[in-house]
Structure formats: C-alpha cells, structure tokens
Design a protein around this motif. Structure first.
Motif, mmCIF file in Angstrom:
data_model
loop_
_atom_site.group_PDB
_atom_site.id
_atom_site.type_symbol
_atom_site.label_atom_id
_atom_site.label_comp_id
_atom_site.label_asym_id
_atom_site.label_seq_id
_atom_site.Cartn_x
_atom_site.Cartn_y
_atom_site.Cartn_z
ATOM 1 N N SER A 62 -0.019 18.994 -6.070
ATOM 2 C CA SER A 62 0.078 18.767 -7.523
ATOM 3 C C SER A 62 0.866 17.499 -7.835
ATOM 4 O O SER A 62 0.511 16.741 -8.750
ATOM 5 N N GLU A 63 1.929 17.256 -7.092
ATOM 6 C CA GLU A 63 2.748 16.070 -7.327
ATOM 7 C C GLU A 63 2.001 14.796 -6.938
ATOM 8 O O GLU A 63 2.160 13.748 -7.584
ATOM 9 N N ILE A 64 1.183 14.881 -5.891
ATOM 10 C CA ILE A 64 0.412 13.711 -5.470
ATOM 11 C C ILE A 64 -0.590 13.332 -6.551
ATOM 12 O O ILE A 64 -0.806 12.146 -6.835
ATOM 13 N N HIS A 65 -1.204 14.324 -7.181
ATOM 14 C CA HIS A 65 -2.099 14.035 -8.292
ATOM 15 C C HIS A 65 -1.361 13.286 -9.404
ATOM 16 O O HIS A 65 -1.883 12.321 -9.981
ATOM 17 N N GLN A 66 -0.160 13.726 -9.726
ATOM 18 C CA GLN A 66 0.622 13.087 -10.788
ATOM 19 C C GLN A 66 1.002 11.654 -10.411
ATOM 20 O O GLN A 66 0.987 10.761 -11.262
ATOM 21 N N LEU A 67 1.325 11.434 -9.147
ATOM 22 C CA LEU A 67 1.696 10.097 -8.696
ATOM 23 C C LEU A 67 0.510 9.143 -8.749
ATOM 24 O O LEU A 67 0.665 7.961 -9.075
ATOM 25 N N LEU B 140 0.870 -1.172 0.000
ATOM 26 C CA LEU B 140 0.000 0.000 0.000
ATOM 27 C C LEU B 140 0.905 1.220 0.000
ATOM 28 O O LEU B 140 1.740 1.400 0.891
ATOM 29 N N ARG B 141 0.737 2.054 -1.026
ATOM 30 C CA ARG B 141 1.580 3.237 -1.190
ATOM 31 C C ARG B 141 0.730 4.485 -0.958
ATOM 32 O O ARG B 141 -0.282 4.679 -1.626
ATOM 33 N N VAL B 142 1.182 5.302 -0.009
ATOM 34 C CA VAL B 142 0.408 6.472 0.417
ATOM 35 C C VAL B 142 1.281 7.715 0.345
ATOM 36 O O VAL B 142 2.450 7.693 0.752
ATOM 37 N N ALA B 143 0.712 8.796 -0.177
ATOM 38 C CA ALA B 143 1.394 10.092 -0.187
ATOM 39 C C ALA B 143 0.437 11.130 0.384
ATOM 40 O O ALA B 143 -0.765 11.114 0.109
ATOM 41 N N ALA B 144 0.970 12.043 1.179
ATOM 42 C CA ALA B 144 0.162 13.099 1.781
ATOM 43 C C ALA B 144 0.975 14.384 1.842
ATOM 44 O O ALA B 144 2.214 14.360 1.800
ATOM 45 N N VAL B 145 0.269 15.499 1.946
ATOM 46 C CA VAL B 145 0.964 16.780 2.103
ATOM 47 C C VAL B 145 1.627 16.817 3.471
ATOM 48 O O VAL B 145 1.257 16.082 4.391
ATOM 49 N N THR C 289 5.896 12.214 1.331
ATOM 50 C CA THR C 289 5.402 13.562 1.577
ATOM 51 C C THR C 289 5.641 14.377 0.317
ATOM 52 O O THR C 289 6.776 14.513 -0.135
ATOM 53 N N GLU C 290 4.567 14.896 -0.270
ATOM 54 C CA GLU C 290 4.667 15.632 -1.527
ATOM 55 C C GLU C 290 3.687 16.807 -1.506
ATOM 56 O O GLU C 290 2.807 16.895 -0.653
ATOM 57 N N HIS C 291 3.844 17.705 -2.479
ATOM 58 C CA HIS C 291 2.870 18.776 -2.685
ATOM 59 C C HIS C 291 1.624 18.201 -3.363
ATOM 60 O O HIS C 291 1.668 17.142 -3.986
#
Length: 305
Positions: free
Chosen positions: A129-134, A92-97, A125-127
């Motif tokens: 816009s970058e999370i959308h791209q990921l 499970l891969r998770v990214a958050a601001v 941890t990303e911005h």
C-alpha cells in the motif's frame, strides 16, 4: 548588459585603470569606457569616481555593491561552462516489498550498479500500500508488490508468477507420510498473503484458528522454521533458497487443490519523467533475466496472462 561588459568592469576594478584593463582584454580604451558607461546607464548609477588628470579610478558605494553581483555573475557563468565536463548522475528510485528485497533483488541491485556507475540508486523496502502511495506522489520511479491497490496514476504490470509449496522440517511426521492431516495447525507458521490465500487456507485446512505464529514478512521465517514439526506455505523460489541454507528443511508441491499462485507486479507512474523510461528498461532487463534463469518463476511480462 552582457558578459563582455561585466568582464570589463571587473578588469577595471582589478587594474584600477581603464587603459590597463583595455590592454589586458585586448580591446581599445574607448571600447572599455563605452562598456562601463553602458552599465551605468542601464542601472542608473555611477560605478567609479573619475577625476580629470588622474588615470586611476576608485569604486563608488554603488560600485562596491555592484562588484559583489558582478563576481557572482562571473562565478555562475564559469559554473555553467563546466556543466559539459561534469559527470551528471541520473536517479532511479526503487521500492519493493521485503520478500523481494531480502531474497531476490539484492544481486540485481548490485549488478545494475556495477553496469551503470553514472546512476544514483535509491532503494526502499515498504508494504504494498505504501509503495502505491510513493508511486502516486512520484517519490519513487519503480515499485514491486504482490498486492494491488487503487491508485489513479499508478500503472501495474504483471511481472512473474510463482506457485506456493509446503515447507517443513525433515524431522516432522509429514516428511514420512505426506499426509495433510499430519500438518498440525499448532505447528504452522502462517504468512500474510492476502484474501484469496486466506479463503483457500480456510477451505483446505478447516478449523485451524490456532497457529504457532503468524508472520508479516518471510525474512522472519528463518528464525522459526528450524523447529521440528514446524511447517509453512511459501513460494517455490523462496523455498529453494531456504532449503539451500538449511539442510534440515524440505518442501513439497501440493498437486491436489493447490494454493493460489502469487503474482509479482511492477508499478510505474502513468506519466514518468523523461529519462526514467530508459533507466527502467535497463533495470527491467536484469529482472527479466533473473526470472528466466529461475525455473520456479513464470515470466508474465510481455505476454498476456
């Protein structure tokens, strides 16, 4: 060509004799010979040198090459047979601001890992816009953001809503008067919230082009808000955390013309991998539990807003 034939070939190589190999495999010598001959016919090669009157056999050059392949074949079959006994890890891969990862999600991550030891957890941890791209490129499975961007295959679900408050130092003039005029622009620590917030701020605090500092992430706030007369605007849940950490800080809700509420969104790929749905559901259960237990957060997930 099948496994029995490969097994017979390897046994003959090991015992250097077809009769002994047949005994080891509990088959007749004729069956063993037939299996070897079938391999030779299928491949169009001779595997062993055979001489009348001599029971032992030796490999031909072609047989030497096939021996390497046969051993690999046996190894792969053994590995395949062990799959059911292996502990298979799902991912499970998770990214958050940054604000969510720094202040709200750490305990959720730890609890989720403890309850699901068979899951490999990847955190970023990303911005926004970058999370959308990921998410769009399927490099992550779940994303958590404050700001939405157009992405054709990204599905955004409102998760929870918060009200921003004014946080200030107890040694400030505002702490004694609660007059907006005492919040001087040169003492403000200005967060990057978004266009709606910027419009509200310009209306609520006109002529405030001069600020002490602007910050892109609230994790930096700790280093500046302890200066007397400093003030900022942040969500109530975050203010509660900082007030607990620093007794010199306090906050106040703006009832008159309050700032726009902040919504946290969950992002998912429109066509997720088969196992992601169940893992996401388990992870989301922990997040919803956190939201319900925090009076400063209003749960939006599962209800119209």
């Amino acid at each position: 060509m099948n496994f029995d034939e490969i097994e017979t070939f390897l046994s003959v190589v090991q015992h250097k004799n077809i009769a002994n190999a047949a005994i080891k495999l509990c088959i007749g010598q004729g069956t063993a010979s037939a299996r070897i001959q079938h391999i030779e016919q299928e491949l169009g090669i001779q595997l062993f040198f055979r001489q009348k009157g001599i029971k032992s056999v030796t490999l031909t050059p072609e047989g030497e090459h096939f021996l390497l392949i046969a051993r690999q074949w046996l190894s792969l079959r053994q590995q395949a047979g062990q799959i059911k006994n292996l502990l298979i890890f799902k991912e499970l891969r998770v990214a958050a601001v940054d604000t969510l990862n720094q202040f709200h999600f750490v305990k959720i991550y730890r609890d989720f890992m403890d309850k699901n030891p068979d899951i490999q957890f990847y955190l970023q941890t990303e911005h926004s816009s970058e999370i959308h791209q990921l998410i769009e490129s399927q490099q992550i499975d779940l994303g958590f953001v404050f700001t939405l961007h157009k992405s054709p295959n990204v599905v955004a679900t409102p998760l929870f809503r918060e009200i921003p408050v004014i946080m200030y130092h107890k040694n400030s003039s505002f702490h004694h008067t609660y007059q907006i005029s005492d919040l001087l622009p040169e003492n403000e620590i200005y967060p990057t919230y978004g266009d709606d917030y910027d419009l509200w701020h310009r209306r609520r605090f006109p002529n405030t082009d001069v600020r002490r500092i602007s910050i892109g992430t609230f994790s930096m706030l700790r280093h500046f808000i302890d200066i007397p007369e400093s003030w900022t605007i942040l969500t109530q849940s975050l203010a509660n955390i900082m007030v607990q950490e620093n007794e010199d800080l306090a906050y106040r809700i703006l009832d008159d013309d309050p700032p726009p509420t902040r919504i946290t969104y969950m992002l998912q790929y429109r066509y997720p991998k088969p196992w992601i749905g169940e893992l996401s559901r388990l992870f989301l259960e922990d997040i919803v539990k956190m939201i319900k237990e925090n009076p400063a957060m209003e749960l939006l997930y599962g209800s119209p807003y």
